[in-house]
Design a protein around this motif. Structure first.
Motif, PDB file in Angstrom:
ATOM      1  N   CYS A  18      -5.165  -4.366   3.510  1.00 21.89           N
ATOM      2  CA  CYS A  18      -4.517  -3.944   4.764  1.00 21.89           C
ATOM      3  C   CYS A  18      -4.021  -5.150   5.584  1.00 21.89           C
ATOM      4  CB  CYS A  18      -5.488  -3.129   5.619  1.00 21.89           C
ATOM      5  SG  CYS A  18      -6.182  -1.724   4.738  1.00 21.89           S
ATOM      6  N   CYS A  46      -1.487  -4.273   8.756  1.00 24.11           N
ATOM      7  CA  CYS A  46      -0.821  -2.972   8.704  1.00 24.11           C
ATOM      8  C   CYS A  46      -0.843  -2.288  10.067  1.00 24.11           C
ATOM      9  CB  CYS A  46      -1.509  -2.083   7.668  1.00 24.11           C
ATOM     10  SG  CYS A  46      -0.771  -0.451   7.567  1.00 24.11           S
ATOM     11  N   CYS A  68      -6.093   4.668   9.930  1.00 21.16           N
ATOM     12  CA  CYS A  68      -6.895   4.692   8.696  1.00 21.16           C
ATOM     13  C   CYS A  68      -8.373   4.411   8.968  1.00 21.16           C
ATOM     14  CB  CYS A  68      -6.346   3.678   7.694  1.00 21.16           C
ATOM     15  SG  CYS A  68      -4.757   4.170   6.992  1.00 21.16           S
ATOM     16  N   CYS A  98       0.853  -1.185   0.000  1.00 17.80           N
ATOM     17  CA  CYS A  98       0.000   0.000   0.000  1.00 17.80           C
ATOM     18  C   CYS A  98       0.897   1.246   0.000  1.00 17.80           C
ATOM     19  CB  CYS A  98      -0.883  -0.004   1.251  1.00 17.80           C
ATOM     20  SG  CYS A  98      -1.845   1.495   1.497  1.00 17.80           S
TER      21      CYS A  98
HETATM   22  S1  SF4 Z   1      -4.332   0.537   7.033  1.00 14.32           S
HETATM   23 FE1  SF4 Z   1      -4.093   2.383   5.748  1.00 14.32          FE
HETATM   24  S2  SF4 Z   1      -1.898   2.506   5.317  1.00 14.32           S
HETATM   25 FE2  SF4 Z   1      -2.280   0.468   6.084  1.00 14.32          FE
HETATM   26  S3  SF4 Z   1      -2.574  -0.782   4.268  1.00 14.32           S
HETATM   27 FE3  SF4 Z   1      -4.611  -0.087   4.913  1.00 14.32          FE
HETATM   28  S4  SF4 Z   1      -5.007   1.793   3.799  1.00 14.32           S
HETATM   29 FE4  SF4 Z   1      -2.815   1.359   3.627  1.00 14.32          FE
END
Ligand code: SF4
Length: 497
Positions: free
Chosen positions: A212, A218, A224, A21
């Motif tokens: 994610c 993540c 997010c 990402c």
């Molecule tokens: S949580 Fe946010 S930064 Fe992490 S992979 Fe998902 S969209 Fe991307």
């Protein structure tokens, strides 16, 4: 003169983050403060460290490249080794190309002037995302003038059995991914350029979704998700067995907005009905019938286990589920209940003592009841295989195991379970005062952390005693919860909320 745009240094892990990402990469560089580590991160790091150290120890003539005082020194040390014809393994070889810096876990001379590259992992096999990692390293190494003739993931070999203390020969197996990684190396210049463009811009506008979680959960998920408007109270994702996916693909996220006529699975229909009506699904007659053959004395049984990537005890394998604790509530036909338990926190191999305790505690007749009981049955059969003198008795216990989970799944659903029949999801719907929130050890992951803390050198007697009590409270709650749940399933008058 116009100033040059900043050229961001990159690494293998940053490129991996970008490929998962672009926003993850951007946040990891510009807003590191927003990262949140999950509960298991420390344990995973410790396991990775232990596995890496053993992989190096298996190559005793290897040389470690230290990053002291900084990575520039590691680059210089690596270059010096390579330029002076070093012909032994190199650990953490540090190379750079086009501003991308990589540290290669192990470089081994191939005997023909080239090098074998190995990345050490605590997983039991190579995974898809490892190919991209190796491609980045291959690309950097080749362009740094290092001839790589093989690129492998050195992972745990589950066939390994610890036979002598400290002898790790055979713990690892290599999966050569060079053929898969090779074509991907050609994509690296474009990927690196795209990553730099992303880093030089503003925060990418990317919303959380399935990406994610893959290949890693993540660390910015909290940040997010906080920016996403709250979804419906009852999303389609409460439909079990992935039943919400087909609706999400049609942009329907609210369970109340679906057409129930399109539900084909009986269990999904049940979940839908209970959710929209607010009425508990409770098939008393079915539950009673399912449990009617469970003979007394009933032994309600639950294990806690530990699974080490690097086996600690002679005769165990990587990731063997070794039971260090069990709780058993023994229930007689007249309703009387006695609680018995076993817990080993001295760090020695707990299997023999656990097997003996099972034979001593579990009655020789009557049903032995677990929740998702195939787990308990497997552990008992493993103990039977390990201790032939106890095998008959343990086999006798395993033969009488029955499972409360499928009975619950077939005969009870409360919408607050939100699509789950785990004991922790069901228990609050039958006994709100018996939740796990007040316990120090709240789940299996906590129990494993508590066990490891208790057996770690330096744990004080006072702390070990506190952990002992917390583990007993948790495991005992699990078996007590099974009895409460079974009684509720068989009781009339469990209707609406
Ligand atoms: S949580 Fe946010 S930064 Fe992490 S992979 Fe998902 S969209 Fe991307």
């Amino acid at each position: 003169m116009a100033s040059q745009p900043r050229r961001f240094g990159l690494s293998k892990s940053k490129i991996t983050a970008f490929e998962q990402c672009p926003k993850r990469l951007w946040l990891s560089v510009h807003r590191r403060d927003l990262a949140e580590q999950d509960d298991g991160a420390t344990a995973r790091f410790a396991t990775g460290h232990e596995v890496g150290a053993i992989a190096c120890a298996l190559l005793p003539d290897g040389v470690m490249v230290d990053a002291e005082p900084d990575l520039a020194a590691a680059l210089d040390s690596t270059r010096a080794l390579l330029d002076t014809g070093h012909d032994r393994p190199i650990f953490e070889a540090t190379l750079e190309h086009d501003g991308v810096l990589v540290r290669i876990d192990i470089l081994e001379p191939d005997g023909a002037g080239g090098w074998l590259m190995a990345e050490v992992k605590s997983s039991t096999k190579a995974k898809d995302y490892h190919v991209g990692d190796l491609a980045t390293q291959l690309w950097v190494a080749r362009n740094a003038g290092v001839p790589i003739t093989r690129a492998a993931i050195r992972h745990i070999d589950t066939r390994f059995v610890l036979e002598r203390e400290g002898d790790w020969t055979g713990l690892f197996a290599d999966t050569d991914l060079a053929a898969l990684a090779e074509p991907i190396t050609a994509t690296r210049p474009d990927v690196v350029a795209a990553a730099r463009i992303a880093l030089a811009g503003t925060e990418p506008a990317i919303s959380p979704s399935a990406h994610c979680e893959t290949p890693f959960p993540c660390e910015f998920a909290g940040y997010c998700h906080a920016a996403v408007p709250a979804g419906p109270d009852w999303p389609v994702t409460v439909l079990p067995n992935g039943g919400g996916k087909r609706w999400i693909e049609r942009n329907i996220t609210d369970l109340f907005a679906i057409d129930p006529a399109e539900l084909t699975s009986a269990v999904q229909k049940r979940v839908y009905e209970a959710t929209v009506t607010g009425k508990v699904y409770h098939d008393v007659a079915g539950a009673r019938a399912a449990m009617s053959a469970w003979a007394f004395p009933r032994a309600w049984l639950d294990f806690e286990t530990i699974a080490f990537a690097v086996p600690r005890w002679i005769g165990t394998k990587p990731y063997s589920q070794v039971p260090f604790q069990f709780s058993a509530h023994i229930e007689e036909a007249d309703g009387t209940i006695v609680h018995r338990e076993f817990l080993s926190l001295d760090g020695s191999d707990p299997r023999r003592a656990c097997a003996e305790a099972l034979v001593a505690i579990i009655p020789i007749t009557g049903a032995v009841i677990g929740y998702n009981a195939s787990f308990e049955k497997s552990r008992i059969l493993e103990l039977a295989a390990a201790f032939p003198d106890l095998a008959d008795a343990l086999q006798g216990i395993a033969d009488r195991i029955v499972d409360l989970l499928p009975v619950t799944r077939a005969h009870w659903y409360h919408r607050d379970q939100r699509g789950s029949w785990s004991i922790k999801a069901v228990l609050p719907t039958v006994a709100a005062d018996m939740d796990y929130a007040s316990l120090e050890v709240k789940d299996g992951g906590n129990a494993q952390e508590a066990y490891i803390e208790a057996i770690t050198e330096g744990c004080t007697p006072e702390r070990r005693m506190a952990l002992d009590l917390a583990l007993r409270a948790y495991c005992g709650r699990d078996t007590e919860a099974m009895i409460v749940l079974a009684r509720r399933l068989c009781a009339e008058n469990a209707e609406s909320m």
